[in-house]
Design a protein around this motif. Sequence first.
Motif, PDB file in Angstrom:
ATOM      1  N   PHE A  86     -14.352   1.232   3.188  1.00 18.57           N
ATOM      2  CA  PHE A  86     -13.222   1.841   2.491  1.00 18.57           C
ATOM      3  C   PHE A  86     -13.632   3.116   1.761  1.00 18.57           C
ATOM      4  O   PHE A  86     -12.797   3.943   1.449  1.00 18.57           O
ATOM      5  N   TYR A  87     -14.922   3.304   1.538  1.00 19.15           N
ATOM      6  CA  TYR A  87     -15.390   4.544   0.913  1.00 19.15           C
ATOM      7  C   TYR A  87     -15.165   5.748   1.818  1.00 19.15           C
ATOM      8  O   TYR A  87     -15.141   6.880   1.343  1.00 19.15           O
ATOM      9  N   ALA A  88     -15.001   5.541   3.112  1.00 17.73           N
ATOM     10  CA  ALA A  88     -14.797   6.646   4.059  1.00 17.73           C
ATOM     11  C   ALA A  88     -13.510   7.420   3.770  1.00 17.73           C
ATOM     12  O   ALA A  88     -13.367   8.556   4.202  1.00 17.73           O
ATOM     13  N   PHE A  89     -12.607   6.833   3.022  1.00 14.81           N
ATOM     14  CA  PHE A  89     -11.315   7.461   2.754  1.00 14.81           C
ATOM     15  C   PHE A  89     -11.331   8.343   1.506  1.00 14.81           C
ATOM     16  O   PHE A  89     -10.310   8.910   1.129  1.00 14.81           O
ATOM     17  N   PHE A  90     -12.511   8.480   0.882  1.00 16.92           N
ATOM     18  CA  PHE A  90     -12.612   9.208  -0.376  1.00 16.92           C
ATOM     19  C   PHE A  90     -13.791  10.153  -0.360  1.00 16.92           C
ATOM     20  O   PHE A  90     -14.769   9.931   0.337  1.00 16.92           O
ATOM     21  N   LYS A  91     -13.709  11.197  -1.188  1.00 15.08           N
ATOM     22  CA  LYS A  91     -14.810  12.142  -1.354  1.00 15.08           C
ATOM     23  C   LYS A  91     -15.917  11.458  -2.140  1.00 15.08           C
ATOM     24  O   LYS A  91     -15.716  10.399  -2.723  1.00 15.08           O
ATOM     25  N   ASN A  92     -17.080  12.095  -2.175  1.00 17.66           N
ATOM     26  CA  ASN A  92     -18.213  11.517  -2.906  1.00 17.66           C
ATOM     27  C   ASN A  92     -17.954  11.406  -4.399  1.00 17.66           C
ATOM     28  O   ASN A  92     -18.521  10.563  -5.063  1.00 17.66           O
ATOM     29  N   MET A 119       0.842  -1.175   0.000  1.00 17.04           N
ATOM     30  CA  MET A 119       0.000   0.000   0.000  1.00 17.04           C
ATOM     31  C   MET A 119       0.887   1.239   0.000  1.00 17.04           C
ATOM     32  O   MET A 119       1.822   1.346   0.780  1.00 17.04           O
ATOM     33  N   ARG A 120       0.575   2.147  -0.872  1.00 17.58           N
ATOM     34  CA  ARG A 120       1.397   3.365  -0.959  1.00 17.58           C
ATOM     35  C   ARG A 120       1.213   4.248   0.280  1.00 17.58           C
ATOM     36  O   ARG A 120       0.183   4.209   0.953  1.00 17.58           O
ATOM     37  N   THR A 121       2.234   5.029   0.551  1.00 18.97           N
ATOM     38  CA  THR A 121       2.279   5.878   1.739  1.00 18.97           C
ATOM     39  C   THR A 121       1.101   6.847   1.788  1.00 18.97           C
ATOM     40  O   THR A 121       0.533   7.081   2.860  1.00 18.97           O
ATOM     41  N   GLU A 122       0.735   7.402   0.661  1.00 18.71           N
ATOM     42  CA  GLU A 122      -0.378   8.356   0.592  1.00 18.71           C
ATOM     43  C   GLU A 122      -1.677   7.740   1.130  1.00 18.71           C
ATOM     44  O   GLU A 122      -2.392   8.350   1.924  1.00 18.71           O
ATOM     45  N   LEU A 123      -1.969   6.517   0.715  1.00 17.14           N
ATOM     46  CA  LEU A 123      -3.185   5.839   1.155  1.00 17.14           C
ATOM     47  C   LEU A 123      -3.082   5.447   2.624  1.00 17.14           C
ATOM     48  O   LEU A 123      -4.029   5.630   3.386  1.00 17.14           O
ATOM     49  N   ARG A 124      -1.944   4.937   3.020  1.00 16.99           N
ATOM     50  CA  ARG A 124      -1.728   4.543   4.421  1.00 16.99           C
ATOM     51  C   ARG A 124      -1.960   5.748   5.354  1.00 16.99           C
ATOM     52  O   ARG A 124      -2.682   5.653   6.343  1.00 16.99           O
ATOM     53  N   SER A 125      -1.407   6.889   5.021  1.00 18.69           N
ATOM     54  CA  SER A 125      -1.563   8.099   5.827  1.00 18.69           C
ATOM     55  C   SER A 125      -3.018   8.550   5.874  1.00 18.69           C
ATOM     56  O   SER A 125      -3.517   8.958   6.926  1.00 18.69           O
ATOM     57  N   LYS A 126      -3.673   8.490   4.733  1.00 18.42           N
ATOM     58  CA  LYS A 126      -5.068   8.903   4.651  1.00 18.42           C
ATOM     59  C   LYS A 126      -5.959   8.013   5.508  1.00 18.42           C
ATOM     60  O   LYS A 126      -6.839   8.493   6.226  1.00 18.42           O
ATOM     61  N   ILE A 127      -5.733   6.714   5.467  1.00 20.22           N
ATOM     62  CA  ILE A 127      -6.531   5.769   6.257  1.00 20.22           C
ATOM     63  C   ILE A 127      -6.359   6.041   7.744  1.00 20.22           C
ATOM     64  O   ILE A 127      -7.340   6.114   8.493  1.00 20.22           O
ATOM     65  N   ILE A 128      -5.130   6.213   8.184  1.00 22.99           N
ATOM     66  CA  ILE A 128      -4.870   6.472   9.604  1.00 22.99           C
ATOM     67  C   ILE A 128      -5.516   7.787  10.032  1.00 22.99           C
ATOM     68  O   ILE A 128      -6.152   7.863  11.093  1.00 22.99           O
TER      69      ILE A 128
END
Length: 72
Positions: A28-34, A1-10
């Motif tokens: 997993f949709y919680a990590f993204f805009k609509n 998993m790339r760092t950008e996604l890992r940071s966003k999830i945390i």
Amino acid sequence: MRTELRSKIIEVCDKKIAVKGDNVGLSFYAFFKNKNDNPELLMEAATWWIQTHKLDHFVKAHKIKEMVQSNL
């Protein structure tokens, strides 16, 4: 998993836990805009969530955070 996604999830897990408590669940949709402005990152999150770990639609935020921090 790339760092950008890992940071966003945390970050999202921390915010959800702070607002709604330790028992809050999310998908997993919680990590993204609509709107789908980063389809590659969305697919990476979906693949990690659904194919790699076979998680249910909603999972406790603290569990997701622990998994990401443990590099699972």
